[in-house]
Design a protein around this motif. Structure first.
Motif, PDB file in Angstrom:
ATOM      1  N   VAL A  70      36.194  24.976  56.241  1.00  0.00           N
ATOM      2  CA  VAL A  70      36.212  23.589  56.719  1.00  0.00           C
ATOM      3  C   VAL A  70      34.982  23.272  57.564  1.00  0.00           C
ATOM      4  CG1 VAL A  70      38.731  23.432  56.618  1.00  0.00           C
ATOM      5  CG2 VAL A  70      37.626  24.143  58.758  1.00  0.00           C
ATOM      6  N   VAL A  71      34.485  24.257  58.303  1.00  0.00           N
ATOM      7  CA  VAL A  71      33.254  24.011  59.070  1.00  0.00           C
ATOM      8  C   VAL A  71      32.086  23.759  58.124  1.00  0.00           C
ATOM      9  CG1 VAL A  71      31.527  25.103  60.563  1.00  0.00           C
ATOM     10  CG2 VAL A  71      33.963  25.247  61.137  1.00  0.00           C
ATOM     11  N   ALA A  72      32.011  24.527  57.043  1.00  0.00           N
ATOM     12  CA  ALA A  72      30.915  24.370  56.091  1.00  0.00           C
ATOM     13  C   ALA A  72      31.014  23.076  55.296  1.00  0.00           C
ATOM     14  CB  ALA A  72      30.884  25.564  55.142  1.00  0.00           C
ATOM     15  N   LYS A  73      32.231  22.654  54.958  1.00  0.00           N
ATOM     16  CA  LYS A  73      32.391  21.526  54.045  1.00  0.00           C
ATOM     17  C   LYS A  73      32.792  20.211  54.711  1.00  0.00           C
ATOM     18  CE  LYS A  73      31.692  24.107  50.369  1.00  0.00           C
ATOM     19  NZ  LYS A  73      30.504  23.918  49.488  1.00  0.00           N
ATOM     20  N   LEU A  74      33.511  20.289  55.836  1.00  0.00           N
ATOM     21  CA  LEU A  74      34.120  19.076  56.371  1.00  0.00           C
ATOM     22  C   LEU A  74      33.603  18.640  57.734  1.00  0.00           C
ATOM     23  CD1 LEU A  74      37.874  19.720  55.431  1.00  0.00           C
ATOM     24  CD2 LEU A  74      36.107  18.526  54.116  1.00  0.00           C
ATOM     25  N   GLU A  75      33.006  19.557  58.494  1.00  0.00           N
ATOM     26  CA  GLU A  75      32.563  19.166  59.838  1.00  0.00           C
ATOM     27  C   GLU A  75      31.502  18.072  59.750  1.00  0.00           C
ATOM     28  OE1 GLU A  75      31.975  21.343  64.100  1.00  0.00           O
ATOM     29  OE2 GLU A  75      31.062  22.304  62.365  1.00  0.00           O
ATOM     30  N   HIS A  76      31.625  17.098  60.634  1.00  0.00           N
ATOM     31  CA  HIS A  76      30.721  15.940  60.683  1.00  0.00           C
ATOM     32  C   HIS A  76      30.886  15.030  59.464  1.00  0.00           C
ATOM     33  CE1 HIS A  76      29.050  18.136  63.985  1.00  0.00           C
ATOM     34  NE2 HIS A  76      28.479  19.053  63.218  1.00  0.00           N
ATOM     35  N   HIS A  77      32.015  15.143  58.787  1.00  0.00           N
ATOM     36  CA  HIS A  77      32.322  14.256  57.673  1.00  0.00           C
ATOM     37  C   HIS A  77      33.617  13.505  57.978  1.00  0.00           C
ATOM     38  CE1 HIS A  77      29.474  17.000  55.746  1.00  0.00           C
ATOM     39  NE2 HIS A  77      29.330  16.092  54.779  1.00  0.00           N
ATOM     40  N   ALA A  78      33.875  12.482  57.208  1.00  0.00           N
ATOM     41  CA  ALA A  78      35.113  11.722  57.379  1.00  0.00           C
ATOM     42  C   ALA A  78      36.309  12.604  57.036  1.00  0.00           C
ATOM     43  CB  ALA A  78      35.095  10.494  56.468  1.00  0.00           C
ATOM     44  N   PRO A  79      37.460  12.369  57.675  1.00  0.00           N
ATOM     45  CA  PRO A  79      38.658  13.169  57.384  1.00  0.00           C
ATOM     46  C   PRO A  79      39.023  13.114  55.901  1.00  0.00           C
ATOM     47  CG  PRO A  79      38.979  11.822  59.350  1.00  0.00           C
ATOM     48  CD  PRO A  79      37.694  11.372  58.741  1.00  0.00           C
ATOM     49  N   VAL A  80      39.534  14.227  55.412  1.00  0.00           N
ATOM     50  CA  VAL A  80      39.988  14.311  54.020  1.00  0.00           C
ATOM     51  C   VAL A  80      41.492  14.118  53.995  1.00  0.00           C
ATOM     52  CG1 VAL A  80      40.216  15.816  52.010  1.00  0.00           C
ATOM     53  CG2 VAL A  80      38.094  15.825  53.350  1.00  0.00           C
ATOM     54  N   GLU A  81      41.947  13.166  53.214  1.00  0.00           N
ATOM     55  CA  GLU A  81      43.378  12.901  53.121  1.00  0.00           C
ATOM     56  C   GLU A  81      44.047  13.915  52.191  1.00  0.00           C
ATOM     57  OE1 GLU A  81      44.027   8.885  51.976  1.00  0.00           O
ATOM     58  OE2 GLU A  81      43.406   8.063  53.921  1.00  0.00           O
TER      59      GLU A  81
END
Length: 205
Positions: A70-81
């Motif tokens: 999640v740090v590699a793919k989602l950090e600083h991005h909009a939440p994933v539903e």
């Protein structure tokens, strides 16, 4: 005739009342002036310790892998539903305890996590109950998971922020380590209410 409560507890723990390492054998060994067999892990005790370590390893690896992903793919991005707005993945860095509490106590929380690990290691020396092995494994894996963050993540050793990413609606953000710790704690409470001890014996209030 054995008490029905004792028989039920033996069925759950897989530890017969007369098994080496039980509370009765330990007491008998002490009264005889010798060293009780339960002082050293027997075959069954070693299997329970193996189960504890296996559960802890699975929890730790799942927690570590999920955080890295999640740090590699989602950090600083909009939440994933995941389930609409009811459940989302949203990465935050938490310097407090589970579910975001105690953000000013990072160093103290790190020390507490280390103490929990030491206590579990001591309990494991007399562990003969499979349910207790699972519960302690959940606690150990979760404690190691969050302790790894506190040691190796920024802003520094023993002050690192824990990665949280599971974000249910109207609830605090948490991670798999937090979930394992809560599940392990609940299981320990249930076992205690049933009168089952880590060494496989049964106590009555």
């Amino acid at each position: 005739m054995r008490d029905a409560h004792v028989a039920e507890a033996e069925r759950i723990t897989g530890t017969p009342e007369s098994e080496p390492g039980s509370g009765a054998d330990h007491a008998a060994g002490s009264e005889g002036g010798g060293t009780a067999e339960g002082a050293r892990p027997t075959g069954r005790g070693k299997r329970r310790i193996t189960a504890l370590l296996l559960v802890a390893a699975v929890v730790y690896l799942l927690d570590l892998g999920s955080k890295l992903a999640v740090v590699a793919k989602l950090e600083h991005h909009a939440p994933v539903e995941v389930i609409g707005t009811l459940l989302q993945f949203s990465v935050i860095r938490n310097r407090g305890a589970a579910f975001g509490f105690g953000e000013a106590l990072t160093v103290l929380l790190t020390v507490i996590a280390a103490v929990v690990i030491v206590v579990i290691a001591r309990i494991a020396r007399k562990l003969y109950s499979l349910p207790w092995a699972i519960a302690l494994g959940l606690l150990l894996g979760g404690a190691f998971g969050n302790l790894t963050d506190r040691i190796f993540r920024s802003p520094g050793v023993f002050r690192g922020a824990v990665v949280d990413f599971i974000a249910p609606a109207h609830f605090a953000v948490f991670n798999l380590a937090d979930s394992a710790i809560v599940c392990g704690g609940v299981l320990i409470v249930l076992l205690s209410f049933r009168g089952l001890d880590p060494d496989g014996t049964v106590h009555k209030d």
